[in-house]
Write a protein that holds these residues in place. Sequence first.
Motif, PDB file in Angstrom:
ATOM      1  N   TYR A 197       0.794  -1.247   0.064  1.00  0.00           N
ATOM      2  CA  TYR A 197      -0.080   0.031   0.113  1.00  0.00           C
ATOM      3  C   TYR A 197       0.916   1.149  -0.106  1.00  0.00           C
ATOM      4  CZ  TYR A 197      -3.710   3.434   1.488  1.00  0.00           C
ATOM      5  OH  TYR A 197      -4.535   4.420   1.556  1.00  0.00           O
ATOM      6  N   GLN A 198       2.016   1.261   0.808  1.00  0.00           N
ATOM      7  CA  GLN A 198       2.970   2.509   0.782  1.00  0.00           C
ATOM      8  C   GLN A 198       3.756   2.533  -0.491  1.00  0.00           C
ATOM      9  OE1 GLN A 198       3.979   4.550   3.387  1.00  0.00           O
ATOM     10  NE2 GLN A 198       2.152   3.883   4.565  1.00  0.00           N
ATOM     11  N   GLN A 201       1.464   4.243  -3.038  1.00  0.00           N
ATOM     12  CA  GLN A 201       1.467   5.280  -3.083  1.00  0.00           C
ATOM     13  C   GLN A 201       2.635   6.300  -3.761  1.00  0.00           C
ATOM     14  OE1 GLN A 201      -0.418   7.072   1.060  1.00  0.00           O
ATOM     15  NE2 GLN A 201      -0.054   5.013   1.429  1.00  0.00           N
ATOM     16  N   ASN A 416      -8.323   2.961   1.397  1.00  0.00           N
ATOM     17  CA  ASN A 416      -7.328   2.638   2.447  1.00  0.00           C
ATOM     18  C   ASN A 416      -7.812   1.411   3.434  1.00  0.00           C
ATOM     19  OD1 ASN A 416      -9.385   3.709   3.847  1.00  0.00           O
ATOM     20  ND2 ASN A 416      -8.110   5.557   4.525  1.00  0.00           N
ATOM     21  N   THR A 453      -7.469  -1.903  -3.762  1.00  0.00           N
ATOM     22  CA  THR A 453      -6.192  -1.956  -3.003  1.00  0.00           C
ATOM     23  C   THR A 453      -6.483  -3.368  -2.056  1.00  0.00           C
ATOM     24  OG1 THR A 453      -7.302  -0.241  -1.654  1.00  0.00           O
ATOM     25  CG2 THR A 453      -5.419   0.290  -3.165  1.00  0.00           C
ATOM     26  N   PHE A 454      -7.628  -3.399  -1.418  1.00  0.00           N
ATOM     27  CA  PHE A 454      -7.607  -4.256  -0.167  1.00  0.00           C
ATOM     28  C   PHE A 454      -8.914  -5.225  -0.454  1.00  0.00           C
ATOM     29  CE2 PHE A 454      -5.425  -0.933   1.799  1.00  0.00           C
ATOM     30  CZ  PHE A 454      -4.299  -1.539   2.067  1.00  0.00           C
ATOM     31  N   LEU A 472      -4.485  -5.341  -4.618  1.00  0.00           N
ATOM     32  CA  LEU A 472      -3.163  -4.862  -4.973  1.00  0.00           C
ATOM     33  C   LEU A 472      -2.437  -5.841  -5.080  1.00  0.00           C
ATOM     34  CD1 LEU A 472      -1.589  -2.143  -5.307  1.00  0.00           C
ATOM     35  CD2 LEU A 472      -1.689  -1.987  -2.871  1.00  0.00           C
TER      36      LEU A 472
END
Length: 477
Positions: A197-198, A201, A416, A453-454, A472
């Motif tokens: 996730y980081q 970004q 998120n 993403t999740f 993701l």
Amino acid sequence: MKEIIGRKEEKLILERTLKTKEAELIAVYGRRRVGKTYLIRKTFAKHIIFEFSGVHNATLKDQLTNFRDTLADVMKVSVPIAVPSNWGQAFQMLRNYAEPFLDKNKCVIFLDEFPWLSSAKSGFLPAFEFFWNSWGTKQNNLIFTICGSAASWMIQKVVNNKGGLHNRITRKIRLLPFSLTETAEYLKYNNVNLDHYQVVQLYMALGGIPQYLKEILTGQSAAQNIDRICFTKDGALQKEFGNLYQSLFTEADKHISIVRALGAKPAGLTRKEIISECGLSTGGTTTLLLEELTESGFISAYLPFEKNTRDSIYKLSDEYSRFYLKFMENSRATGAGTWIKLSASPSWRSWSGTAFESVCLRHTKEIKAALGIAGVYTEESAWRYVPGKGQPGAQIDLLFDRKDFCISICEMKFSNSPFSIDKGYAAELINKRDVFANRTKSPKTIFIVMVTTFGTQDNSYKIGLVQNDIKLEDLFR
């Protein structure tokens, strides 16, 4: 740890030339800071006998002086060498230096930023053509590698050359930015340990450009790194946008105007719409501008479903340019903490959705693998229907038209936490599917795919509507 991250296919292409029994002329091109020089140096480290780089906007005299100085340095001569008066003499000097080495082993001559050497009235390209055709092609131990960030120039003047270099290029490599997997691997190599996730970004703001990712520091979050690199007064990318285009294109203002127009329209623009937005002519100039930006990797053309190339939709695909235009260029706030604040704003939430879509479009190979159709022939396309008054419209940014008589429509959502489909969004998906089916009259089975993403939460709206749920982590495989 290996020194070259990813680049497996490109490295194999270069390594194969070391085993051939004929002269090789290799052209490597790709946008600025993507890692072309690094790849060549590391792969051919033990074989390079001469390396020289052009200087942007330097005079012919300065280029030739730099060439003389570089040659004198590798020759380790005590008596000064005269500066060649033209490129023909310069290449003759290079030939005299290289011949003793070529008698014994495979050798690499590397000219970096090749387009910058070929300035107006320099005579560089004709001299190189003569040098290669009269001597280079006969040297079975010679691997001559030319490299340039002005990708369109490399394509037009070298790869597709109609003169003395016609069909002379033996290998060509278009180097693209890192994928998400390569980005994560590169960061790990630099002792930066961030979760997926980081990493995504960072990717949405900086792209997979090695030179940009080199600025990421360990122990800082994605937001902290972006804050420091882009918003502090000494940030590495504070002034990058202007330098990026000015160093590649002679008429950079026209290229930047197209980039700006596409940055303001995340859904993309047709060629006709770009001409209207930017006040361009309808002739070959616009075609050339679009080709140059496409070959350099700043924009991408997407073929609409069941349409031809004339109907292509162009989108801004350079992550840093999109980020700069949205958040950096006209930002009142600067200094530490700027991005931490901006990333909590409604504008960031809107932007992150389109930025994530762009990342997904770069990773269609991984999406196909996650769908289990890696071995199925597919045609990727976009589709949109602009209705008349009172009719429902629809837009699809990515679909896979499959040879197994199915069509997968991909919906891409950044969040998120696990994404939840509510009543309103379910109705939107149904409308998108039905408008597509009715307007295209396709007899194929239509699947709706969620790329998030999740993952997507299981609820009554998802069941029976969404056939595939891609997360993701699937984009990192």
